[in-house]
Design a protein around this motif. Structure first.
Motif, PDB file in Angstrom:
ATOM      1  N   THR A  89     -27.458 -15.186  -0.967  1.00 46.72           N
ATOM      2  CA  THR A  89     -28.072 -15.179  -2.303  1.00 46.72           C
ATOM      3  C   THR A  89     -27.195 -15.812  -3.372  1.00 46.72           C
ATOM      4  O   THR A  89     -27.690 -16.255  -4.395  1.00 46.72           O
ATOM      5  N   ARG A  90     -25.893 -15.873  -3.140  1.00 57.25           N
ATOM      6  CA  ARG A  90     -25.002 -16.432  -4.157  1.00 57.25           C
ATOM      7  C   ARG A  90     -23.726 -16.944  -3.500  1.00 57.25           C
ATOM      8  O   ARG A  90     -23.495 -16.745  -2.313  1.00 57.25           O
ATOM      9  N   TYR A  91     -22.903 -17.591  -4.319  1.00 60.13           N
ATOM     10  CA  TYR A  91     -21.628 -18.096  -3.833  1.00 60.13           C
ATOM     11  C   TYR A  91     -20.557 -17.017  -3.976  1.00 60.13           C
ATOM     12  O   TYR A  91     -20.541 -16.267  -4.952  1.00 60.13           O
ATOM     13  N   THR A  92     -19.696 -16.950  -2.977  1.00 58.53           N
ATOM     14  CA  THR A  92     -18.547 -16.053  -3.067  1.00 58.53           C
ATOM     15  C   THR A  92     -17.297 -16.903  -3.270  1.00 58.53           C
ATOM     16  O   THR A  92     -17.202 -18.010  -2.743  1.00 58.53           O
ATOM     17  N   SER A  93     -16.366 -16.389  -4.048  1.00 58.91           N
ATOM     18  CA  SER A  93     -15.171 -17.161  -4.366  1.00 58.91           C
ATOM     19  C   SER A  93     -13.916 -16.380  -4.014  1.00 58.91           C
ATOM     20  O   SER A  93     -13.927 -15.151  -3.930  1.00 58.91           O
ATOM     21  N   GLU A  94     -12.843 -17.143  -3.778  1.00 62.63           N
ATOM     22  CA  GLU A  94     -11.538 -16.551  -3.521  1.00 62.63           C
ATOM     23  C   GLU A  94     -10.589 -16.999  -4.616  1.00 62.63           C
ATOM     24  O   GLU A  94     -10.592 -18.165  -5.014  1.00 62.63           O
ATOM     25  N   ASN A  95      -9.776 -16.072  -5.101  1.00 61.56           N
ATOM     26  CA  ASN A  95      -8.849 -16.400  -6.174  1.00 61.56           C
ATOM     27  C   ASN A  95      -7.587 -17.018  -5.589  1.00 61.56           C
ATOM     28  O   ASN A  95      -6.514 -16.408  -5.552  1.00 61.56           O
ATOM     29  N   LYS A  96      -7.734 -18.244  -5.080  1.00 61.23           N
ATOM     30  CA  LYS A  96      -6.594 -18.970  -4.546  1.00 61.23           C
ATOM     31  C   LYS A  96      -6.756 -20.451  -4.828  1.00 61.23           C
ATOM     32  O   LYS A  96      -7.845 -20.924  -5.186  1.00 61.23           O
ATOM     33  N   ILE A  97      -5.663 -21.186  -4.663  1.00 55.81           N
ATOM     34  CA  ILE A  97      -5.637 -22.605  -4.997  1.00 55.81           C
ATOM     35  C   ILE A  97      -6.552 -23.421  -4.077  1.00 55.81           C
ATOM     36  O   ILE A  97      -6.618 -23.158  -2.875  1.00 55.81           O
ATOM     37  N   LEU A  98      -7.232 -24.373  -4.660  1.00 58.12           N
ATOM     38  CA  LEU A  98      -8.020 -25.320  -3.879  1.00 58.12           C
ATOM     39  C   LEU A  98      -7.057 -26.321  -3.240  1.00 58.12           C
ATOM     40  O   LEU A  98      -6.248 -26.939  -3.923  1.00 58.12           O
ATOM     41  N   SER A  99      -7.113 -26.473  -1.933  1.00 60.60           N
ATOM     42  CA  SER A  99      -6.139 -27.301  -1.219  1.00 60.60           C
ATOM     43  C   SER A  99      -6.307 -28.784  -1.530  1.00 60.60           C
ATOM     44  O   SER A  99      -7.377 -29.235  -1.965  1.00 60.60           O
ATOM     45  N   TYR A 100      -5.236 -29.535  -1.275  1.00 56.13           N
ATOM     46  CA  TYR A 100      -5.302 -30.991  -1.477  1.00 56.13           C
ATOM     47  C   TYR A 100      -6.321 -31.618  -0.543  1.00 56.13           C
ATOM     48  O   TYR A 100      -7.025 -32.566  -0.925  1.00 56.13           O
ATOM     49  N   THR A 101      -6.412 -31.104   0.679  1.00 55.31           N
ATOM     50  CA  THR A 101      -7.384 -31.643   1.634  1.00 55.31           C
ATOM     51  C   THR A 101      -8.801 -31.509   1.093  1.00 55.31           C
ATOM     52  O   THR A 101      -9.609 -32.437   1.196  1.00 55.31           O
ATOM     53  N   SER A 102      -9.093 -30.345   0.506  1.00 57.53           N
ATOM     54  CA  SER A 102     -10.421 -30.137  -0.084  1.00 57.53           C
ATOM     55  C   SER A 102     -10.651 -31.097  -1.244  1.00 57.53           C
ATOM     56  O   SER A 102     -11.737 -31.650  -1.394  1.00 57.53           O
ATOM     57  N   TYR A 103      -9.621 -31.295  -2.062  1.00 57.89           N
ATOM     58  CA  TYR A 103      -9.723 -32.220  -3.192  1.00 57.89           C
ATOM     59  C   TYR A 103     -10.013 -33.637  -2.719  1.00 57.89           C
ATOM     60  O   TYR A 103     -10.898 -34.318  -3.243  1.00 57.89           O
ATOM     61  N   ARG A 104      -9.272 -34.076  -1.702  1.00 57.52           N
ATOM     62  CA  ARG A 104      -9.484 -35.420  -1.154  1.00 57.52           C
ATOM     63  C   ARG A 104     -10.903 -35.568  -0.620  1.00 57.52           C
ATOM     64  O   ARG A 104     -11.561 -36.586  -0.845  1.00 57.52           O
ATOM     65  N   ASP A 105     -11.382 -34.533   0.068  1.00 58.86           N
ATOM     66  CA  ASP A 105     -12.739 -34.580   0.619  1.00 58.86           C
ATOM     67  C   ASP A 105     -13.786 -34.637  -0.487  1.00 58.86           C
ATOM     68  O   ASP A 105     -14.818 -35.311  -0.350  1.00 58.86           O
TER      69      ASP A 105
END
Length: 274
Positions: free
Chosen positions: A229-245
């Motif tokens: 029903t909704r998005y769940t989030s984690e309070n941690k840094i977004l990785s460089y790999t995710s940023y590149r993607d």
């Protein structure tokens, strides 16, 4: 062949990753000698080694591969009785000049990534579903990187208590920066704009959508997972790999070749515009 016997014995011993790597390079060298009907008896001919190294150089093998091949050739001769540094054929002056030439050769230049333009950013946003939290977050990331010239290491450490809203827009504290010699942090300003696709409005929409607000001790950019029903989030840094993607995905979305653009394309594009 005696060389194969030595290699098999060493390989079976599995002494170290370096030994295994050397054996791998030596097997390739032996295969080359056999295919070209060249002598594969130990000690190897310095001329055979020079021809093989030249072949690797002409085929644009990396300097690391060429250096490792030569190291393996020198290493295998250490198992031959009577061979030392002085009479090791792999230390031949002629072969040394070939190696020196391969080191001086112009390495294949990596093509410099093209800058992402402001028009590209607008197109990425317009072709995204801003009612989807992940797509909205991705658009905000590229907007911030472009407008504020932020590296991954800088925007990934942004916490919502680093933001202060005023009549002019957002005052943002950057706690970590590559150019911050004294590690005191720095501030940047994001201009207020009521345009729906402006970084300011994207920011306001994003924190509202994921249920956060300015002043919280929560990373602005963080991993999001889509639930039922909704998005769940984690309070941690977004990785460089995710940023590149993210960058690659948005570049593809607007029909550009992802091989021509990278994460630095956002900063270079923003700097070019300034």
């Amino acid at each position: 062949m005696i060389v194969n016997t030595i290699l098999t014995s060493i390989w079976d011993g599995r002494e170290s990753s370096t030994v295994q790597k050397y054996c791998s390079y030596l097997r390739k060298f032996l295969e080359y000698l056999n295919v070209n009907n060249m002598s594969s008896d130990l000690p190897f001919s310095s001329l055979s080694a020079a021809i093989y190294i030249t072949k690797l150089k002409n085929e644009n093998f990396s300097k690391s591969s060429i250096d490792s091949t030569m190291a393996a050739l020198k290493w295998i001769h250490s198992f031959i009785p009577g061979i030392n540094y002085v009479n090791n054929p792999m230390n031949d002056e002629f072969l040394s000049k070939i190696m020196s030439s391969s080191k001086r050769r112009e390495s294949t230049q990596k093509k410099q990534k093209l800058p992402i333009l402001g028009s590209h950013i607008c197109e990425m946003i317009q072709q995204s579903n801003l009612k989807d939290a992940i797509e909205l977050r991705d658009c905000l990331i590229v907007s911030f990187a472009y407008c504020l010239l932020l590296r991954h290491d800088e925007f990934s450490h942004l916490v919502l208590n680093h933001f202060e809203e005023n009549t002019l827009g957002l005052k943002i504290f950057i706690p970590k920066s590559k150019t911050d010699k004294y590690r005191n942090g720095t501030h940047v300003l994001l201009n207020k704009s009521l345009d729906p696709i402006s970084p300011f409005m994207l920011f306001k929409s994003y924190i509202s959508m994921i249920g956060l607000c300015i002043g919280e001790n929560h990373f602005l950019f963080h991993p999001l997972k889509k639930g039922k029903t909704r998005y769940t989030s984690e309070n941690k840094i977004l990785s460089y790999t995710s940023y590149r993607d993210i960058v690659k995905r948005l570049v593809v979305k607007i029909g550009l070749d992802p091989s021509l653009y990278g994460t630095h394309s956002l900063r270079s594009g923003g700097a070019t515009a300034l």
